[in-house]
Design a protein around this motif. Structure first.
Motif, PDB file in Angstrom:
ATOM      1  N   MET A 243       0.831  -1.205   0.000  1.00 19.90           N
ATOM      2  CA  MET A 243       0.000   0.000   0.000  1.00 19.90           C
ATOM      3  C   MET A 243       0.865   1.254   0.000  1.00 19.90           C
ATOM      4  O   MET A 243       0.623   2.194  -0.755  1.00 19.90           O
ATOM      5  CB  MET A 243      -0.916  -0.011   1.223  1.00 19.90           C
ATOM      6  CG  MET A 243      -1.941   1.094   1.252  1.00 19.90           C
ATOM      7  SD  MET A 243      -3.069   0.895   2.653  1.00 19.90           S
ATOM      8  CE  MET A 243      -4.195   2.262   2.361  1.00 19.90           C
ATOM      9  N   SER A 244       1.885   1.274   0.843  1.00 20.83           N
ATOM     10  CA  SER A 244       2.767   2.448   0.885  1.00 20.83           C
ATOM     11  C   SER A 244       3.598   2.565  -0.386  1.00 20.83           C
ATOM     12  O   SER A 244       3.878   3.670  -0.863  1.00 20.83           O
ATOM     13  CB  SER A 244       3.669   2.391   2.121  1.00 20.83           C
ATOM     14  OG  SER A 244       4.547   1.281   2.081  1.00 20.83           O
ATOM     15  N   ALA A 245       3.986   1.423  -0.974  1.00 24.69           N
ATOM     16  CA  ALA A 245       4.815   1.457  -2.189  1.00 24.69           C
ATOM     17  C   ALA A 245       4.065   2.093  -3.353  1.00 24.69           C
ATOM     18  O   ALA A 245       4.577   3.003  -4.020  1.00 24.69           O
ATOM     19  CB  ALA A 245       5.272   0.046  -2.552  1.00 24.69           C
ATOM     20  N   LEU A 246       2.850   1.630  -3.627  1.00 23.79           N
ATOM     21  CA  LEU A 246       2.101   2.200  -4.755  1.00 23.79           C
ATOM     22  C   LEU A 246       1.594   3.598  -4.434  1.00 23.79           C
ATOM     23  O   LEU A 246       1.517   4.454  -5.323  1.00 23.79           O
ATOM     24  CB  LEU A 246       0.953   1.277  -5.143  1.00 23.79           C
ATOM     25  CG  LEU A 246       1.229   0.356  -6.330  1.00 23.79           C
ATOM     26  CD1 LEU A 246       1.328   1.166  -7.610  1.00 23.79           C
ATOM     27  CD2 LEU A 246       2.529  -0.425  -6.127  1.00 23.79           C
ATOM     28  N   GLY A 247       1.287   3.853  -3.163  1.00 24.25           N
ATOM     29  CA  GLY A 247       0.926   5.214  -2.790  1.00 24.25           C
ATOM     30  C   GLY A 247       2.076   6.174  -3.034  1.00 24.25           C
ATOM     31  O   GLY A 247       1.894   7.283  -3.546  1.00 24.25           O
ATOM     32  N   VAL A 273      13.664   3.725 -12.258  1.00 27.02           N
ATOM     33  CA  VAL A 273      14.418   3.864 -11.004  1.00 27.02           C
ATOM     34  C   VAL A 273      13.687   3.168  -9.861  1.00 27.02           C
ATOM     35  O   VAL A 273      14.302   2.493  -9.026  1.00 27.02           O
ATOM     36  CB  VAL A 273      14.649   5.355 -10.686  1.00 27.02           C
ATOM     37  CG1 VAL A 273      15.200   5.527  -9.268  1.00 27.02           C
ATOM     38  CG2 VAL A 273      15.604   5.967 -11.695  1.00 27.02           C
ATOM     39  N   PHE A 274      12.376   3.340  -9.819  1.00 28.58           N
ATOM     40  CA  PHE A 274      11.592   2.675  -8.782  1.00 28.58           C
ATOM     41  C   PHE A 274      11.781   1.156  -8.861  1.00 28.58           C
ATOM     42  O   PHE A 274      12.000   0.481  -7.852  1.00 28.58           O
ATOM     43  CB  PHE A 274      10.119   3.039  -8.961  1.00 28.58           C
ATOM     44  CG  PHE A 274       9.281   2.854  -7.731  1.00 28.58           C
ATOM     45  CD1 PHE A 274       9.154   3.862  -6.802  1.00 28.58           C
ATOM     46  CD2 PHE A 274       8.605   1.662  -7.511  1.00 28.58           C
ATOM     47  CE1 PHE A 274       8.383   3.694  -5.664  1.00 28.58           C
ATOM     48  CE2 PHE A 274       7.826   1.479  -6.386  1.00 28.58           C
ATOM     49  CZ  PHE A 274       7.707   2.495  -5.454  1.00 28.58           C
ATOM     50  N   LEU A 275      11.719   0.630 -10.071  1.00 26.75           N
ATOM     51  CA  LEU A 275      11.869  -0.820 -10.258  1.00 26.75           C
ATOM     52  C   LEU A 275      13.295  -1.282  -9.969  1.00 26.75           C
ATOM     53  O   LEU A 275      13.500  -2.383  -9.453  1.00 26.75           O
ATOM     54  CB  LEU A 275      11.466  -1.186 -11.688  1.00 26.75           C
ATOM     55  CG  LEU A 275       9.980  -1.035 -12.015  1.00 26.75           C
ATOM     56  CD1 LEU A 275       9.743  -1.234 -13.509  1.00 26.75           C
ATOM     57  CD2 LEU A 275       9.148  -2.027 -11.212  1.00 26.75           C
ATOM     58  N   ILE A 276      14.278  -0.453 -10.309  1.00 31.31           N
ATOM     59  CA  ILE A 276      15.665  -0.808  -9.990  1.00 31.31           C
ATOM     60  C   ILE A 276      15.831  -0.989  -8.490  1.00 31.31           C
ATOM     61  O   ILE A 276      16.448  -1.961  -8.019  1.00 31.31           O
ATOM     62  CB  ILE A 276      16.631   0.276 -10.518  1.00 31.31           C
ATOM     63  CG1 ILE A 276      16.741   0.203 -12.039  1.00 31.31           C
ATOM     64  CG2 ILE A 276      18.017   0.132  -9.894  1.00 31.31           C
ATOM     65  CD1 ILE A 276      17.497   1.357 -12.664  1.00 31.31           C
ATOM     66  N   GLY A 277      15.269  -0.050  -7.728  1.00 32.78           N
ATOM     67  CA  GLY A 277      15.349  -0.173  -6.279  1.00 32.78           C
ATOM     68  C   GLY A 277      14.665  -1.427  -5.772  1.00 32.78           C
ATOM     69  O   GLY A 277      15.186  -2.130  -4.898  1.00 32.78           O
ATOM     70  N   LEU A 358      15.590   5.776  -4.622  1.00 29.93           N
ATOM     71  CA  LEU A 358      16.277   4.511  -4.382  1.00 29.93           C
ATOM     72  C   LEU A 358      16.210   4.030  -2.928  1.00 29.93           C
ATOM     73  O   LEU A 358      15.913   2.849  -2.702  1.00 29.93           O
ATOM     74  CB  LEU A 358      17.734   4.617  -4.839  1.00 29.93           C
ATOM     75  CG  LEU A 358      18.525   3.298  -4.828  1.00 29.93           C
ATOM     76  CD1 LEU A 358      17.893   2.286  -5.761  1.00 29.93           C
ATOM     77  CD2 LEU A 358      19.987   3.535  -5.204  1.00 29.93           C
ATOM     78  N   PRO A 359      16.462   4.871  -1.909  1.00 26.51           N
ATOM     79  CA  PRO A 359      16.460   4.344  -0.531  1.00 26.51           C
ATOM     80  C   PRO A 359      15.161   3.641  -0.128  1.00 26.51           C
ATOM     81  O   PRO A 359      15.193   2.489   0.321  1.00 26.51           O
ATOM     82  CB  PRO A 359      16.748   5.591   0.321  1.00 26.51           C
ATOM     83  CG  PRO A 359      17.528   6.483  -0.583  1.00 26.51           C
ATOM     84  CD  PRO A 359      16.921   6.287  -1.941  1.00 26.51           C
ATOM     85  N   PRO A 360      13.982   4.282  -0.290  1.00 22.19           N
ATOM     86  CA  PRO A 360      12.773   3.545   0.095  1.00 22.19           C
ATOM     87  C   PRO A 360      12.474   2.366  -0.823  1.00 22.19           C
ATOM     88  O   PRO A 360      11.942   1.341  -0.371  1.00 22.19           O
ATOM     89  CB  PRO A 360      11.667   4.614   0.010  1.00 22.19           C
ATOM     90  CG  PRO A 360      12.201   5.659  -0.894  1.00 22.19           C
ATOM     91  CD  PRO A 360      13.675   5.674  -0.684  1.00 22.19           C
ATOM     92  N   ALA A 361      12.824   2.481  -2.109  1.00 20.91           N
ATOM     93  CA  ALA A 361      12.558   1.372  -3.032  1.00 20.91           C
ATOM     94  C   ALA A 361      13.350   0.130  -2.633  1.00 20.91           C
ATOM     95  O   ALA A 361      12.867  -1.004  -2.776  1.00 20.91           O
ATOM     96  CB  ALA A 361      12.895   1.782  -4.463  1.00 20.91           C
ATOM     97  N   LEU A 362      14.556   0.315  -2.133  1.00 22.04           N
ATOM     98  CA  LEU A 362      15.339  -0.825  -1.636  1.00 22.04           C
ATOM     99  C   LEU A 362      14.602  -1.529  -0.508  1.00 22.04           C
ATOM    100  O   LEU A 362      14.565  -2.764  -0.439  1.00 22.04           O
ATOM    101  CB  LEU A 362      16.712  -0.343  -1.150  1.00 22.04           C
ATOM    102  CG  LEU A 362      17.702   0.137  -2.205  1.00 22.04           C
ATOM    103  CD1 LEU A 362      18.930   0.762  -1.543  1.00 22.04           C
ATOM    104  CD2 LEU A 362      18.127  -1.011  -3.106  1.00 22.04           C
TER     105      LEU A 362
END
Length: 850
Positions: A243-247, A273-277, A358-362
């Protein structure tokens, strides 16, 4: 025959990982193409996009749940996976060729406005559910090749990461090559080819894999599997993470597109970039899951780290990135014909996105394999494990995208939306870590700790949550200047006073006032209208040219409300009875346009309370919908249709410059009706303008161009098309203006420097026939390729309006068969057009008192 050993199967797993890379690549190509295709049918409003995304992800969720429950484990996993990929390819072709039929069925029952959401959902479901069900089933299918051991779960995390790595490549391949150079059909064929190759390789790999001894379902999956403590929490936590990721993707895509410019390339870079993370994070999480005995504890810690990372991203977007000393125009080439300039800016965009996202996507990426490990039970069917965790994550993602885009952002703004994201991460971390205070869900230790230890753990958790929560409370809102000027913020310092700033469902808007009293209307990081002389002249021309050249127009459709100046122009004509304004963003007519009441004759003042309402005896109605979708779903025809869309380099706006759109306008004209369309020459290139003009003149072969130049230099223009081409009688037009009933229209023209019909007609800039040679090799922008938005994205930071307009003037000839009237008027018009004079911008500003 000896039974296969685990090492026999493990040595083929890297090849399976490679197949998942291809699968992810094809899936992202499909997603981009299908969304682009369906938006042409059901519209591009936030509601339509929410329906599309919900259907797409809902199908993947159902697929991940259904396959392990409907298909026995006795089937060979690799062959099941290969069959799924083959069928996805077939369905990809079916969607491509079935779309025209589906569009016809949809338009037969659709209604304009916001009252056809259910029907839009049905259309999306018919197109997207069959292939997405199969896409969602691929990971559970292949997971049955593994066991639910720490090592097996780790490999599942690597498969997930490989799938995302393929998605990165697919998003860049589609956005920067397939759709830029080719079209949606070629992109679909590429994805289908990848599916078929993956399927063939899967079948070939299956023949090499050691086959396990066939067992019954009862032997493989005992009926009574003990449910470990904390397993349910793992599903809840991964749902909150989704939920937080797509939000966050919704929130940050909107904010970063302001800072970087909302081109189709910007959206591709942000997604990549989102997908790379996610891919890197899932690989890290898979590695950690293999070596830890406490995956639930580390899943909880990851959520706390995610909360801190969200705070980092919010700070960078609001307080750091807008002030980086970057001037995108410095990369502009000395030679306008070179094309390397945009690629330099794309590199800068990529770096800035990495810095923020990148930090939150990781952390989001690492959460999935850790959740798999946290939910795994000995002897569990890996397909059901993966399907359950994937479904929980996807359900959360659907809720996040819909709630944040349709409710939280328009009602509470992006600042509070980011606080909500941080709150979700904190909640997820607390849910997972609170039981560990007493070792309640600790997989490694069962005895209850000493009270001192409990106190210490509680204190540590409270302090950690408090620090992160404080960071969220200190989050700043996006600066007003970013909403107003976007990537050009630093060029416009000191900023004007902002009278209104709002974040709507579809776009962010603002109204500012300069020290000289000039009002500006901003949308999505750029000025779209103002009370400056040249802008006022263009907005009035869009209305006056068609209204004055027709003898008695009665009905008007305006696509795009903006400052309302064009719409207000029609209230000054005596014959006009009905004015329909189609606007995709409700905040514009309700809150923005009234600031320009003096200039737009108060066209929509009070529209929020009464819609439609009367203005100067004219019935004015505002329809909140995508303009193209409105015309697709209405049977009403008009005497005048005028479009003032945002720049074609803004993602999604190119659909209002396609051959099919112009034909749609033509089909909705009454006999003798006219269409006008804005054509910007600045922030553009010669190729872009050529494509716009050729596309328009293909539908309106006798179309004409009317220039809003500055001192003879280009700025922007309008094009005029007619259902039935007519001759312009100069004397008749002037006689209408001289009549008493046309007095308000005459005054409106004088406000922007046109003191007679001749002054307006002198802005004639050429015809389709004049420019036929110049436009010969220009591409036509069609629904099939939307080539214009890819061309225009390369020129968003260029200012070549003088060069472009000079080329247009070079091809202009006097139109012998267009104008008629008294010999002295015709001779005057001929000499003026050949001399190509223009109204001085300085004198125009003096007339307007700016």
């Amino acid at each position: 025959m000896s039974n296969p050993t685990p090492s026999d199967a493990r040595r083929y797993l890297p090849w399976v990982l490679l197949l998942f890379v291809g699968s992810g690549c094809a899936a992202l190509i499909y997603e981009i193409v299908w969304f682009q295709m369906l938006q042409l049918v059901i519209g591009a409003t936030a509601v339509s996009l929410g329906v599309l995304l919900g259907t797409f992800m809902g199908g993947m969720c159902l697929g991940s749940l259904l396959l392990p429950r409907l298909l026995s484990r006795q089937h060979r996993p690799m062959r099941v996976y290969a069959l799924l990929e083959f069928c996805i390819g077939l369905l990809g072709l079916a969607v491509l060729y079935g779309m025209p039929v589906l569009e016809h069925l949809y338009l037969a029952g659709a209604q304009p406005g916001m009252f056809s959401i259910f029907l839009r959902g049905v259309v999306s479901a018919i197109c997207l559910l069959p292939p997405t069900l199969l896409m969602g089933a691929t990971l559970p299918a292949i997971s049955r090749r593994l066991e639910s051991t720490p090592e097996g779960v780790s490999w599942l995390g690597f498969f997930y990461g490989g799938n995302i790595a393929g998605a990165v490549f697919g998003s860049l391949l589609a956005g920067f090559y397939l759709l830029r150079v080719h079209d949606m059909a070629v992109a679909t064929y590429a994805a289908v080819g990848i599916n078929f190759c993956v399927a063939l390789l899967g079948v070939g790999l299956d023949t090499q894999l050691p086959q396990e001894e066939t067992k019954s379902d009862e032997e493989i999956s005992p009926k009574s599997e003990p449910r470990a403590k904390g397993v349910s929490l793992a599903y809840v936590v991964i749902g909150l993470s989704g939920m937080s990721a797509l939000g966050a993707e919704v929130v940050w895509t909107r904010l970063l597109s302001l800072l970087l410019g909302g081109t189709v390339y910007t959206f591709s870079v942000i997604l990549a970039v989102f997908l790379i993370g996610l891919g890197i994070g899932s690989s890290i999480g898979a590695w950690c899951a293999r070596g830890t005995r406490q995956p639930r504890f580390w899943l909880g810690c990851t959520q706390l780290l995610l909360a801190a990372a969200i705070a980092w991203s919010a700070y960078m977007i609001a307080d750091s990135l807008p002030y980086w000393p970057i001037d995108v125009s410095l990369a502009a080439p000395n030679d306008p014909t070179t094309s390397w300039q945009p690629w330099i800016n794309f590199q800068l965009d990529f770096v800035r996105c990495l810095w923020v996202v990148l930090p939150p996507a990781l952390c989001w990426g690492a959460s999935f394999p850790l959740a798999l490990s946290a939910a795994a039970r000995p002897g569990q069917d890996p397909g059901k494990l993966v399907g359950g965790v994937y479904a929980a994550n996807t359900v959360g993602a659907i809720l996040g995208s819909v709630i944040f885009s349709l409710i939280i952002i328009p009602q509470f703004g992006t600042q509070n939306a980011e606080r909500g994201l941080l709150g979700l991460a904190l909640l997820a971390g607390a849910l997972m870590l609170v039981p560990h205070i007493t070792n309640e869900n600790n997989e490694a230790v069962e005895e209850k700790p000493e009270p001192v230890v409990i106190l210490g753990r509680t204190t540590a958790l409270v302090v950690a949550c408090g620090i992160v929560g404080l960071l969220g409370w200190k989050m700043d809102k996006i600066p007003d200047g970013v909403i107003g000027y976007g990537r050009n913020l630093l060029k416009n310092l000191p900023l004007p006073s902002f009278l209104y700033v709002g974040e709507g469902m579809n776009s962010s808007v603002a109204v500012s006032q300069g020290s000289d009293g000039t009002l500006n209307f901003h949308v999505s990081g750029k000025i779209e209208a103002s009370t400056m002389g040249q802008d006022m002249r263009l907005q009035r021309m869009l209305g006056h040219v068609p209204a004055l050249l027709q003898k008695a127009p009665k009905s008007v459709l305006i696509v795009g409300c903006g400052a309302g100046v064009t719409a207000g122009t029609f209230t000054q004509y005596p014959s006009i009875e009905r004015i329909v304004i189609c606007e995709i963003e409700p905040r514009i007519p309700q809150f923005v346009t009234p600031y320009f009441g003096k200039q737009n004759y108060y066209i929509v003042d009070g529209i929020a309370k009464e819609n439609p309402h009367l203005v100067n005896g004219k019935k004015v109605e505002v329809v909140y919908d995508d303009g193209r979708h409105f015309m697709l779903t209405t049977k009403e025809k008009f005497d005048i249709i005028t479009s003032d869309p945002i720049h074609p380099w803004v993602k999604g706006s190119a659909v209002l410059y396609t051959q099919e759109y112009f034909q749609l306008c033509k089909d909705h004209l009454n006999p003798g009706g006219m269409v006008t369309q804005w054509v910007p020459l600045y922030e553009s290139t010669t190729a872009v303008v050529q494509s716009e003009l050729k596309t328009f003149f293909t539908v309106f072969p006798q179309g004409t161009l009317w220039s809003n130049d500055s001192g003879g230099d280009g700025y922007d223009a309008i094009v005029l098309g007619e259902a039935n081409p007519s001759i312009i009688n100069v004397d008749e037009v002037q006689a209408r203006l001289d009549s008493k009933e046309y007095g308000p229209a005459m005054h409106s023209l004088q406000d922007v420097g046109f003191n007679s019909a001749m002054d307006l007609l002198k802005t004639y800039g050429g015809s389709g026939d004049d420019m036929a040679g110049w436009l010969r090799t220009a591409p036509i922008n069609t629904d099939r390729d939307l080539r214009l938005q890819y061309l225009a994205g390369f020129g968003a930071n260029l200012y070549l309006e003088k060069v472009i307009y000079d080329q247009i003037k070079d091809h202009r000839t006097y139109p012998e068969d267009l104008f008629a009237g008294s010999p002295d008027k015709i001779e005057e018009l001929r000499s003026v057009l050949q001399a190509k004079p223009s109204i001085s911008l300085q004198s125009l500003n003096q007339l307007l008192g700016n």
